[in-house]
Design a protein around this motif. Sequence first.
Motif, PDB file in Angstrom:
ATOM      1  N   GLU A 105       0.829  -1.209   0.000  1.00  0.00           N
ATOM      2  CA  GLU A 105       0.000   0.000   0.000  1.00  0.00           C
ATOM      3  C   GLU A 105       0.865   1.262   0.000  1.00  0.00           C
ATOM      4  OE1 GLU A 105      -2.515  -3.241   1.727  1.00  0.00           O
ATOM      5  OE2 GLU A 105      -0.445  -2.580   1.944  1.00  0.00           O
ATOM      6  N   SER A 106       1.938   1.256   0.781  1.00  0.00           N
ATOM      7  CA  SER A 106       2.789   2.452   0.842  1.00  0.00           C
ATOM      8  C   SER A 106       3.556   2.650  -0.458  1.00  0.00           C
ATOM      9  CB  SER A 106       3.760   2.349   2.024  1.00  0.00           C
ATOM     10  OG  SER A 106       4.624   1.235   1.884  1.00  0.00           O
ATOM     11  N   VAL A 107       3.967   1.558  -1.104  1.00  0.00           N
ATOM     12  CA  VAL A 107       4.639   1.665  -2.404  1.00  0.00           C
ATOM     13  C   VAL A 107       3.680   2.222  -3.449  1.00  0.00           C
ATOM     14  CG1 VAL A 107       5.761   0.366  -4.270  1.00  0.00           C
ATOM     15  CG2 VAL A 107       6.264  -0.204  -1.891  1.00  0.00           C
ATOM     16  N   ALA A 108       2.428   1.820  -3.378  1.00  0.00           N
ATOM     17  CA  ALA A 108       1.424   2.289  -4.343  1.00  0.00           C
ATOM     18  C   ALA A 108       1.221   3.796  -4.253  1.00  0.00           C
ATOM     19  CB  ALA A 108       0.102   1.566  -4.113  1.00  0.00           C
ATOM     20  N   MET A 109       1.433   4.374  -3.082  1.00  0.00           N
ATOM     21  CA  MET A 109       1.229   5.807  -2.886  1.00  0.00           C
ATOM     22  C   MET A 109       2.500   6.628  -3.117  1.00  0.00           C
ATOM     23  SD  MET A 109      -1.933   6.174  -2.238  1.00  0.00           S
ATOM     24  CE  MET A 109      -3.343   5.164  -1.773  1.00  0.00           C
ATOM     25  N   GLN A 137       7.230   1.157 -13.021  1.00  0.00           N
ATOM     26  CA  GLN A 137       6.572  -0.144 -13.198  1.00  0.00           C
ATOM     27  C   GLN A 137       6.220  -0.779 -11.845  1.00  0.00           C
ATOM     28  OE1 GLN A 137       9.449  -2.255 -15.570  1.00  0.00           O
ATOM     29  NE2 GLN A 137       8.615  -1.500 -17.528  1.00  0.00           N
ATOM     30  N   ILE A 138       7.144  -0.664 -10.887  1.00  0.00           N
ATOM     31  CA  ILE A 138       6.895  -1.217  -9.549  1.00  0.00           C
ATOM     32  C   ILE A 138       5.700  -0.525  -8.905  1.00  0.00           C
ATOM     33  CG2 ILE A 138       7.835  -1.406  -7.212  1.00  0.00           C
ATOM     34  CD1 ILE A 138      10.626  -1.734  -8.505  1.00  0.00           C
ATOM     35  N   ILE A 139       5.671   0.795  -9.010  1.00  0.00           N
ATOM     36  CA  ILE A 139       4.580   1.568  -8.413  1.00  0.00           C
ATOM     37  C   ILE A 139       3.249   1.240  -9.092  1.00  0.00           C
ATOM     38  CG2 ILE A 139       3.670   3.904  -8.086  1.00  0.00           C
ATOM     39  CD1 ILE A 139       6.638   4.806  -7.820  1.00  0.00           C
ATOM     40  N   GLU A 140       3.271   1.144 -10.432  1.00  0.00           N
ATOM     41  CA  GLU A 140       2.041   0.841 -11.170  1.00  0.00           C
ATOM     42  C   GLU A 140       1.497  -0.540 -10.804  1.00  0.00           C
ATOM     43  OE1 GLU A 140       0.023   2.596 -13.566  1.00  0.00           O
ATOM     44  OE2 GLU A 140       1.035   4.093 -12.343  1.00  0.00           O
ATOM     45  N   THR A 141       2.394  -1.507 -10.635  1.00  0.00           N
ATOM     46  CA  THR A 141       1.958  -2.854 -10.251  1.00  0.00           C
ATOM     47  C   THR A 141       1.331  -2.836  -8.865  1.00  0.00           C
ATOM     48  OG1 THR A 141       3.773  -3.795 -11.560  1.00  0.00           O
ATOM     49  CG2 THR A 141       2.692  -5.234  -9.967  1.00  0.00           C
ATOM     50  N   GLY A 186      -6.220  -1.638  -6.602  1.00  0.00           N
ATOM     51  CA  GLY A 186      -7.378  -1.092  -7.300  1.00  0.00           C
ATOM     52  C   GLY A 186      -7.358   0.397  -7.521  1.00  0.00           C
ATOM     53  N   ILE A 187      -6.186   1.013  -7.732  1.00  0.00           N
ATOM     54  CA  ILE A 187      -6.121   2.441  -8.032  1.00  0.00           C
ATOM     55  C   ILE A 187      -6.070   2.605  -9.540  1.00  0.00           C
ATOM     56  CG2 ILE A 187      -4.783   4.553  -7.733  1.00  0.00           C
ATOM     57  CD1 ILE A 187      -3.658   3.391  -5.186  1.00  0.00           C
ATOM     58  N   SER A 188      -7.121   3.182 -10.131  1.00  0.00           N
ATOM     59  CA  SER A 188      -7.179   3.327 -11.581  1.00  0.00           C
ATOM     60  C   SER A 188      -8.237   4.363 -11.927  1.00  0.00           C
ATOM     61  CB  SER A 188      -7.521   1.973 -12.228  1.00  0.00           C
ATOM     62  OG  SER A 188      -8.776   1.518 -11.749  1.00  0.00           O
ATOM     63  N   PHE A 189      -8.362   4.660 -13.227  1.00  0.00           N
ATOM     64  CA  PHE A 189      -9.426   5.547 -13.675  1.00  0.00           C
ATOM     65  C   PHE A 189     -10.757   4.815 -13.563  1.00  0.00           C
ATOM     66  CE2 PHE A 189      -5.850   7.536 -15.919  1.00  0.00           C
ATOM     67  CZ  PHE A 189      -6.068   8.866 -15.574  1.00  0.00           C
ATOM     68  N   ILE A 190     -11.743   5.476 -12.998  1.00  0.00           N
ATOM     69  CA  ILE A 190     -13.065   4.865 -12.849  1.00  0.00           C
ATOM     70  C   ILE A 190     -14.135   5.897 -13.186  1.00  0.00           C
ATOM     71  CG2 ILE A 190     -12.375   3.184 -11.097  1.00  0.00           C
ATOM     72  CD1 ILE A 190     -13.516   5.080  -8.995  1.00  0.00           C
ATOM     73  N   ARG A 191     -15.340   5.410 -13.470  1.00  0.00           N
ATOM     74  CA  ARG A 191     -16.464   6.298 -13.716  1.00  0.00           C
ATOM     75  C   ARG A 191     -16.960   6.881 -12.395  1.00  0.00           C
ATOM     76  NH1 ARG A 191     -18.792   1.933 -16.561  1.00  0.00           N
ATOM     77  NH2 ARG A 191     -20.448   1.976 -14.993  1.00  0.00           N
ATOM     78  N   ALA A 192     -17.646   8.022 -12.499  1.00  0.00           N
ATOM     79  CA  ALA A 192     -18.130   8.694 -11.296  1.00  0.00           C
ATOM     80  C   ALA A 192     -19.149   7.847 -10.548  1.00  0.00           C
ATOM     81  CB  ALA A 192     -18.727  10.050 -11.649  1.00  0.00           C
ATOM     82  N   ASP A 193     -19.950   7.051 -11.284  1.00  0.00           N
ATOM     83  CA  ASP A 193     -20.926   6.210 -10.590  1.00  0.00           C
ATOM     84  C   ASP A 193     -20.229   5.109  -9.793  1.00  0.00           C
ATOM     85  OD1 ASP A 193     -20.096   4.948 -12.936  1.00  0.00           O
ATOM     86  OD2 ASP A 193     -21.941   3.778 -13.097  1.00  0.00           O
ATOM     87  N   GLU A 194     -19.088   4.620 -10.318  1.00  0.00           N
ATOM     88  CA  GLU A 194     -18.315   3.632  -9.574  1.00  0.00           C
ATOM     89  C   GLU A 194     -17.632   4.276  -8.368  1.00  0.00           C
ATOM     90  OE1 GLU A 194     -15.852   2.271 -12.726  1.00  0.00           O
ATOM     91  OE2 GLU A 194     -17.155   0.591 -13.211  1.00  0.00           O
ATOM     92  N   LEU A 195     -17.199   5.543  -8.550  1.00  0.00           N
ATOM     93  CA  LEU A 195     -16.617   6.278  -7.433  1.00  0.00           C
ATOM     94  C   LEU A 195     -17.645   6.460  -6.324  1.00  0.00           C
ATOM     95  CD1 LEU A 195     -14.317   7.937  -6.191  1.00  0.00           C
ATOM     96  CD2 LEU A 195     -15.188   9.922  -7.427  1.00  0.00           C
ATOM     97  N   PHE A 196     -18.889   6.700  -6.727  1.00  0.00           N
ATOM     98  CA  PHE A 196     -19.965   6.846  -5.748  1.00  0.00           C
ATOM     99  C   PHE A 196     -20.124   5.576  -4.917  1.00  0.00           C
ATOM    100  CE2 PHE A 196     -24.486   6.544  -4.566  1.00  0.00           C
ATOM    101  CZ  PHE A 196     -24.596   7.711  -3.809  1.00  0.00           C
ATOM    102  N   LYS A 197     -20.012   4.424  -5.581  1.00  0.00           N
ATOM    103  CA  LYS A 197     -20.099   3.155  -4.855  1.00  0.00           C
ATOM    104  C   LYS A 197     -18.896   2.957  -3.945  1.00  0.00           C
ATOM    105  CE  LYS A 197     -22.968   0.679  -8.216  1.00  0.00           C
ATOM    106  NZ  LYS A 197     -23.065  -0.500  -9.090  1.00  0.00           N
ATOM    107  N   MET A 198     -17.717   3.379  -4.423  1.00  0.00           N
ATOM    108  CA  MET A 198     -16.518   3.251  -3.594  1.00  0.00           C
ATOM    109  C   MET A 198     -16.584   4.174  -2.385  1.00  0.00           C
ATOM    110  SD  MET A 198     -13.511   2.967  -6.482  1.00  0.00           S
ATOM    111  CE  MET A 198     -12.222   2.988  -5.240  1.00  0.00           C
ATOM    112  N   ARG A 199     -17.234   5.333  -2.552  1.00  0.00           N
ATOM    113  CA  ARG A 199     -17.364   6.267  -1.436  1.00  0.00           C
ATOM    114  C   ARG A 199     -18.178   5.672  -0.283  1.00  0.00           C
ATOM    115  NH1 ARG A 199     -14.754  10.475   0.217  1.00  0.00           N
ATOM    116  NH2 ARG A 199     -16.665  11.408   1.007  1.00  0.00           N
TER     117      ARG A 199
END
Length: 364
Positions: free
Chosen positions: A68-72, A90-94, A100-113
Amino acid sequence: MSEDTDIKPEEEATEEEPEEEIEPKEEKTENMLKMEENKKKYEFIEDLPGVGPATAQKLRDLGYHTVESVAMATSRELDPVGVSAKKAFQIIETARSSIGISFIRADELFKMRKNVRRLSTGSKALDKILDGGIETQTISEFYGEFGSGKSQICHQLCVNVQLPVERGGLNGAALYVDTENTFRLERIVQMSKFAGLDPEEVVKNIIYAEAYTSDHQMFLLENADEIIKANNIKLIIIDSLTAHFRSEYIGREMLASRQQRLNKHMHKLVALARAFNAVAVVTNQVMAKPDQFFGDAIHPIGGNIVGHTSHTRVYLRRASHGPIRIARLVSSPYLPEGEEILKVTENGIEDVSEEEKATKTRGR
C-alpha cells in the motif's frame, strides 16, 4: 441427443425471463469490480515483479514496508533505491493495480465512497456539523489556543475508534504520535470506563510514539505503514502537527524549507489514510495577528500548505468560563460552515444541556 434436448429448454427459459434494460449495465459494473477484486494480490513488497531481496530491503530502509505504501509513492521518491525511473514506475504501477487504483467512472466512485466510514467525536452536536463524524481517507484538523480541548478530543477518539460501528466506532486501533508530551493514560482510563469498555483492553489498542524533533516526527510516520497494517489501525493522530516545525524553523529565510517538509509530511499522512481507510487527525497551534482589526485575530500555523492539505478544519475555543467549548467548522470540501457547543468533562467529550447553553450565551 437426449442431453442436448434436456439443455435447450433451460436455455430458452432463461432467455424468456423478463429483465430490465439497466440490469446488464449493473452486471457489467459488478463484473468490473470483481475483476478488480480478483487481480493478483501482493502481500509483501518482495512479491512485486522486479523487486528482489536487495531492492526490498532498500525500500524498507526508505520507509516503504507494505504494498500500500509503495502504491502511494512517486518514482522520484524511489531514486535512492537505485533502480531506473522506468523500473520504479513499473513497480509503483503494479502496486497500484493490486490495490485497485485506476481511472473509474463517477458512478463507480460513488459506490466506492460507500466504503468511507465515520468516527464519532463523542458529541452529537459536533458530529452533526461534520455530517455524522470524522470521515476516513482524509485529514481532519483541530486548531485552537492552549486549553481549547484539542488533545482531549484526540484522547476521546482513541477510545471511540475501538467501539463497534453501531456505536460510532470503527472496530480498530489507534496510532498516536505525540509531539508535546500531552498524552495521558489516565484520561484514556476515565473515558474508557464511561464508554463501558475495559481500560486494559483499550490501552492495548493504542500504539504510542513520542516525537522529539520534526525529523523524528516525519521518520515515525514514514515507517508506520507496517504497524498500521499489523495492528488494524483505523485512527492516526499527530498531536500536534506543527509544534516541532515551528520551534526548529525560525525566521523568514527558513520558511520555504519548513513549508516543503510540512507538505511532504501531510501528503504521507493522507496517503496512509487512503491506503488503509483510516481516519487521520492532526492538531495545530495558532498565532495571533494583532494588526488585524476585523474578524478573529487567531490563525492556525502552517499557512496555505496546511490549509490546502487538511480536508476538514475545526476551530476550537473556550467559552468565558467552565468546561464549555465552541467548535466551529471552518472549511470542508462539501459541508457548510457551522458552529456547535460541547463540553470537556471527566467523562470525556460530551454534549451540552439546554441550561448550559443558555448560561454560555449570557456569558459570551
